[in-house]
Structure formats: C-alpha cells, structure tokens
Motif scaffolding. Structure first.
Motif, PDB file in Angstrom:
ATOM      1  N   ASN A  28       0.845  -1.183   0.000  1.00 35.93           N
ATOM      2  CA  ASN A  28       0.000   0.000   0.000  1.00 35.93           C
ATOM      3  C   ASN A  28       0.889   1.245   0.000  1.00 35.93           C
ATOM      4  OD1 ASN A  28      -1.880   2.011   0.391  1.00 35.93           O
ATOM      5  ND2 ASN A  28      -2.999   0.901   1.965  1.00 35.93           N
ATOM      6  N   SER A  29       0.803   2.037  -1.037  1.00 40.24           N
ATOM      7  CA  SER A  29       1.689   3.194  -1.150  1.00 40.24           C
ATOM      8  C   SER A  29       1.355   4.297  -0.146  1.00 40.24           C
ATOM      9  CB  SER A  29       1.640   3.750  -2.568  1.00 40.24           C
ATOM     10  OG  SER A  29       0.321   4.168  -2.880  1.00 40.24           O
ATOM     11  N   SER A  30       0.165   4.265   0.444  1.00 44.29           N
ATOM     12  CA  SER A  30      -0.158   5.294   1.435  1.00 44.29           C
ATOM     13  C   SER A  30       0.590   5.065   2.751  1.00 44.29           C
ATOM     14  CB  SER A  30      -1.664   5.337   1.699  1.00 44.29           C
ATOM     15  OG  SER A  30      -2.084   4.173   2.375  1.00 44.29           O
ATOM     16  N   VAL A  50       1.571   4.619  10.869  1.00 42.82           N
ATOM     17  CA  VAL A  50       0.487   3.641  10.677  1.00 42.82           C
ATOM     18  C   VAL A  50      -0.053   3.117  12.004  1.00 42.82           C
ATOM     19  CG1 VAL A  50       1.308   2.911   8.423  1.00 42.82           C
ATOM     20  CG2 VAL A  50       2.081   1.689  10.450  1.00 42.82           C
ATOM     21  N   GLU A  51       0.194   3.848  13.061  1.00 43.63           N
ATOM     22  CA  GLU A  51      -0.197   3.393  14.399  1.00 43.63           C
ATOM     23  C   GLU A  51      -1.695   3.100  14.501  1.00 43.63           C
ATOM     24  OE1 GLU A  51       0.476   4.760  19.024  1.00 43.63           O
ATOM     25  OE2 GLU A  51       0.810   6.193  17.412  1.00 43.63           O
ATOM     26  N   PHE A  56      -2.383  -2.255   8.055  1.00 44.37           N
ATOM     27  CA  PHE A  56      -0.940  -2.405   7.880  1.00 44.37           C
ATOM     28  C   PHE A  56      -0.430  -3.611   8.655  1.00 44.37           C
ATOM     29  CE2 PHE A  56       3.302  -1.707   9.632  1.00 44.37           C
ATOM     30  CZ  PHE A  56       4.039  -1.617   8.470  1.00 44.37           C
ATOM     31  N   PHE A  57      -0.880  -3.772   9.877  1.00 44.24           N
ATOM     32  CA  PHE A  57      -0.370  -4.863  10.707  1.00 44.24           C
ATOM     33  C   PHE A  57      -0.917  -6.214  10.266  1.00 44.24           C
ATOM     34  CE2 PHE A  57       0.318  -1.101  13.296  1.00 44.24           C
ATOM     35  CZ  PHE A  57       1.660  -1.272  13.595  1.00 44.24           C
ATOM     36  N   TRP A  58      -2.151  -6.242   9.740  1.00 40.03           N
ATOM     37  CA  TRP A  58      -2.655  -7.497   9.165  1.00 40.03           C
ATOM     38  C   TRP A  58      -1.843  -7.872   7.934  1.00 40.03           C
ATOM     39  CZ3 TRP A  58      -5.260 -10.734  11.872  1.00 40.03           C
ATOM     40  CH2 TRP A  58      -6.118 -10.302  12.867  1.00 40.03           C
ATOM     41  N   THR A  59      -1.530  -6.885   7.108  1.00 42.24           N
ATOM     42  CA  THR A  59      -0.697  -7.145   5.930  1.00 42.24           C
ATOM     43  C   THR A  59       0.701  -7.588   6.354  1.00 42.24           C
ATOM     44  OG1 THR A  59      -1.930  -5.461   4.719  1.00 42.24           O
ATOM     45  CG2 THR A  59       0.176  -6.139   3.795  1.00 42.24           C
ATOM     46  N   LEU A  60       1.219  -6.964   7.399  1.00 41.43           N
ATOM     47  CA  LEU A  60       2.532  -7.352   7.910  1.00 41.43           C
ATOM     48  C   LEU A  60       2.520  -8.788   8.427  1.00 41.43           C
ATOM     49  CD1 LEU A  60       5.431  -6.468   8.493  1.00 41.43           C
ATOM     50  CD2 LEU A  60       4.632  -5.559  10.676  1.00 41.43           C
ATOM     51  N   LEU A  61       1.450  -9.190   9.100  1.00 40.09           N
ATOM     52  CA  LEU A  61       1.334 -10.575   9.562  1.00 40.09           C
ATOM     53  C   LEU A  61       1.283 -11.550   8.396  1.00 40.09           C
ATOM     54  CD1 LEU A  61      -1.142 -10.477  12.563  1.00 40.09           C
ATOM     55  CD2 LEU A  61       1.173 -11.388  12.578  1.00 40.09           C
ATOM     56  N   LEU A  62       0.472 -11.234   7.379  1.00 39.95           N
ATOM     57  CA  LEU A  62       0.376 -12.117   6.209  1.00 39.95           C
ATOM     58  C   LEU A  62       1.696 -12.204   5.459  1.00 39.95           C
ATOM     59  CD1 LEU A  62      -3.142 -11.155   4.846  1.00 39.95           C
ATOM     60  CD2 LEU A  62      -2.454 -13.312   5.873  1.00 39.95           C
ATOM     61  N   PRO A 106       7.345   0.826  20.360  1.00 42.68           N
ATOM     62  CA  PRO A 106       6.106   0.610  21.114  1.00 42.68           C
ATOM     63  C   PRO A 106       4.812   0.795  20.325  1.00 42.68           C
ATOM     64  CG  PRO A 106       6.926   2.804  21.526  1.00 42.68           C
ATOM     65  CD  PRO A 106       7.922   2.127  20.625  1.00 42.68           C
ATOM     66  N   TYR A 107       4.856   0.874  19.016  1.00 44.11           N
ATOM     67  CA  TYR A 107       3.677   1.236  18.237  1.00 44.11           C
ATOM     68  C   TYR A 107       2.890   0.058  17.689  1.00 44.11           C
ATOM     69  CZ  TYR A 107       5.828   5.801  18.444  1.00 44.11           C
ATOM     70  OH  TYR A 107       6.374   6.961  18.893  1.00 44.11           O
ATOM     71  N   HIS A 108       3.137  -1.151  18.150  1.00 46.13           N
ATOM     72  CA  HIS A 108       2.429  -2.331  17.649  1.00 46.13           C
ATOM     73  C   HIS A 108       1.136  -2.558  18.421  1.00 46.13           C
ATOM     74  CE1 HIS A 108       6.661  -2.928  16.583  1.00 46.13           C
ATOM     75  NE2 HIS A 108       6.197  -3.581  15.534  1.00 46.13           N
ATOM     76  N   PRO A 109       0.042  -2.904  17.727  1.00 44.51           N
ATOM     77  CA  PRO A 109      -1.197  -3.213  18.445  1.00 44.51           C
ATOM     78  C   PRO A 109      -1.111  -4.574  19.134  1.00 44.51           C
ATOM     79  CG  PRO A 109      -1.513  -3.457  16.079  1.00 44.51           C
ATOM     80  CD  PRO A 109      -0.137  -2.907  16.271  1.00 44.51           C
ATOM     81  N   THR A 110      -2.005  -4.799  20.065  1.00 48.37           N
ATOM     82  CA  THR A 110      -1.976  -6.018  20.871  1.00 48.37           C
ATOM     83  C   THR A 110      -2.198  -7.271  20.036  1.00 48.37           C
ATOM     84  OG1 THR A 110      -2.807  -4.731  22.725  1.00 48.37           O
ATOM     85  CG2 THR A 110      -2.959  -7.114  22.905  1.00 48.37           C
ATOM     86  N   PHE A 111      -3.119  -7.221  19.065  1.00 50.39           N
ATOM     87  CA  PHE A 111      -3.371  -8.421  18.265  1.00 50.39           C
ATOM     88  C   PHE A 111      -2.126  -8.840  17.495  1.00 50.39           C
ATOM     89  CE2 PHE A 111      -4.249  -5.235  15.003  1.00 50.39           C
ATOM     90  CZ  PHE A 111      -3.745  -5.818  13.846  1.00 50.39           C
ATOM     91  N   TYR A 112      -1.335  -7.873  17.059  1.00 53.27           N
ATOM     92  CA  TYR A 112      -0.095  -8.192  16.348  1.00 53.27           C
ATOM     93  C   TYR A 112       0.904  -8.862  17.289  1.00 53.27           C
ATOM     94  CZ  TYR A 112       4.206  -7.639  13.711  1.00 53.27           C
ATOM     95  OH  TYR A 112       5.382  -7.885  13.069  1.00 53.27           O
ATOM     96  N   LYS A 113       1.009  -8.339  18.487  1.00 53.15           N
ATOM     97  CA  LYS A 113       1.942  -8.901  19.464  1.00 53.15           C
ATOM     98  C   LYS A 113       1.596 -10.347  19.807  1.00 53.15           C
ATOM     99  CE  LYS A 113       2.815  -4.452  21.658  1.00 53.15           C
ATOM    100  NZ  LYS A 113       2.638  -3.641  22.864  1.00 53.15           N
ATOM    101  N   ILE A 114       0.312 -10.674  19.828  1.00 53.47           N
ATOM    102  CA  ILE A 114      -0.114 -12.035  20.144  1.00 53.47           C
ATOM    103  C   ILE A 114       0.042 -12.957  18.939  1.00 53.47           C
ATOM    104  CG2 ILE A 114      -2.114 -13.447  20.784  1.00 53.47           C
ATOM    105  CD1 ILE A 114      -3.049 -11.002  22.451  1.00 53.47           C
ATOM    106  N   LEU A 115      -0.442 -12.504  17.787  1.00 54.29           N
ATOM    107  CA  LEU A 115      -0.454 -13.371  16.603  1.00 54.29           C
ATOM    108  C   LEU A 115       0.924 -13.617  16.007  1.00 54.29           C
ATOM    109  CD1 LEU A 115      -3.682 -12.141  14.799  1.00 54.29           C
ATOM    110  CD2 LEU A 115      -3.326 -14.240  16.092  1.00 54.29           C
ATOM    111  N   ILE A 116       1.880 -12.776  16.311  1.00 57.89           N
ATOM    112  CA  ILE A 116       3.224 -12.979  15.754  1.00 57.89           C
ATOM    113  C   ILE A 116       3.835 -14.280  16.280  1.00 57.89           C
ATOM    114  CG2 ILE A 116       4.646 -11.740  17.450  1.00 57.89           C
ATOM    115  CD1 ILE A 116       4.899 -11.377  13.683  1.00 57.89           C
ATOM    116  N   PHE A 117       3.419 -14.684  17.497  1.00 56.16           N
ATOM    117  CA  PHE A 117       3.934 -15.926  18.063  1.00 56.16           C
ATOM    118  C   PHE A 117       3.454 -17.152  17.297  1.00 56.16           C
ATOM    119  CE2 PHE A 117       4.580 -13.266  21.816  1.00 56.16           C
ATOM    120  CZ  PHE A 117       5.855 -13.657  22.153  1.00 56.16           C
TER     121      PHE A 117
END
Length: 147
Positions: A28-30, A50-51, A56-62, A106-117
């Motif tokens: 996403n160019s934005s 992108v806080e 962005f974080f869903w795309t980063l996870l995928l 410190p700018y990551h949402p909680t769902f990202y912190k959990i799902l990254i594992f």
C-alpha cells in the motif's frame, strides 16, 4: 563442508524472508513515506505513521507468514540434511527479530503482538515440510520398491 552449506542456507532463507516481508510492507503506497526499497531503515517513522491503521499490521502478519514459508523453502532446498529443522530455525530467528521489534518500538497493536507468536513457526515449518515431501516423492520415483 556441511556447516558452510547450512550457514548459506540459513542466510539465504533469511534474505528471502526479508525481501518478501519488505514487499508486503510496500504493498500500500499510502503507508510508505520514504524513498528506497527496504523499510527497515525508516521503521520508526513508518510504525508511527500507521499506528492507527490495523490494515498495515494485518498485511505485515500475512507477509511475515508468507516470508517465513518462502524462507523455509529456500533453506530446506539448500541444506542437505534436517531440512525441516533448519526451516524451523528460520522461524525462530524471524520470531526473535520480531520480538526485538516489539520491545524496541512501542507502536504495535496487541493483536499483532499475540499473533506474531503463532505466525513464524507454523509457516516456516510448512516451508520445510513442502520441500521434504517433494524430495521424498522424487526419491520414491527414483527408487521404486521391489515386490
């Protein structure tokens, strides 16, 4: 000689995963507010901008999962023995880097912190398993069982 081959496999797998994750961030160019290819040089500004954008974080996870799979495949192709184990090593190294990222920035949402594992290990294992299954099928075709 196997040590050098295994080290090369791990480094190539990490490089491939890094490229795939970088491409995922630039989808996403934005989101991109910098010049250049690799977002890791400007990671602080990117995360800050992108806080409040969970897409962005869903795309980063995928892209992280896909990158771990591609990195696992690359590593498993290069190493000679223990293909799945070295692919899982890629997942461990990527998880370690992601954990450092979460701790430092410190700018990551909680769902990202959990799902990254639960992203890196299964996808890296899948990459190694894909190569192992393909090699086993080719081996069976090469040497058929006699009756």
């Amino acid at each position: 000689m196997n040590f050098l081959r295994n080290t090369l496999g791990v480094l190539c797998g990490l490089a491939m995963a890094g490229v795939v994750i970088s491409l995922g961030v630039k989808i996403n160019s934005s989101w991109v507010n910098y010049e250049g290819f690799f977002p890791f040089e400007h990671w602080w500004e990117l995360l800050k901008s992108v806080e409040n954008k969970p897409g962005f974080f869903w795309t980063l996870l995928l892209s992280s999962g896909f990158g771990a799979t591609i990195g696992g495949v690359t590593t498993a192709i290069i190493v000679k023995y223990a293909k799945v184990a070295y692919a899982i090593l890629i997942g461990f190294i990527l998880l370690f880097i992601a954990m450092l990222d979460i701790i430092v920035f410190p700018y990551h949402p909680t769902f990202y912190k959990i799902l990254i594992f639960i992203t890196y290990f299964p996808f890296a294992w899948l990459g190694g398993k894909i190569v192992e299954v393909i090699y086993e099928r080719n081996k069976r075709k090469e040497f058929p069982k006699s009756k």
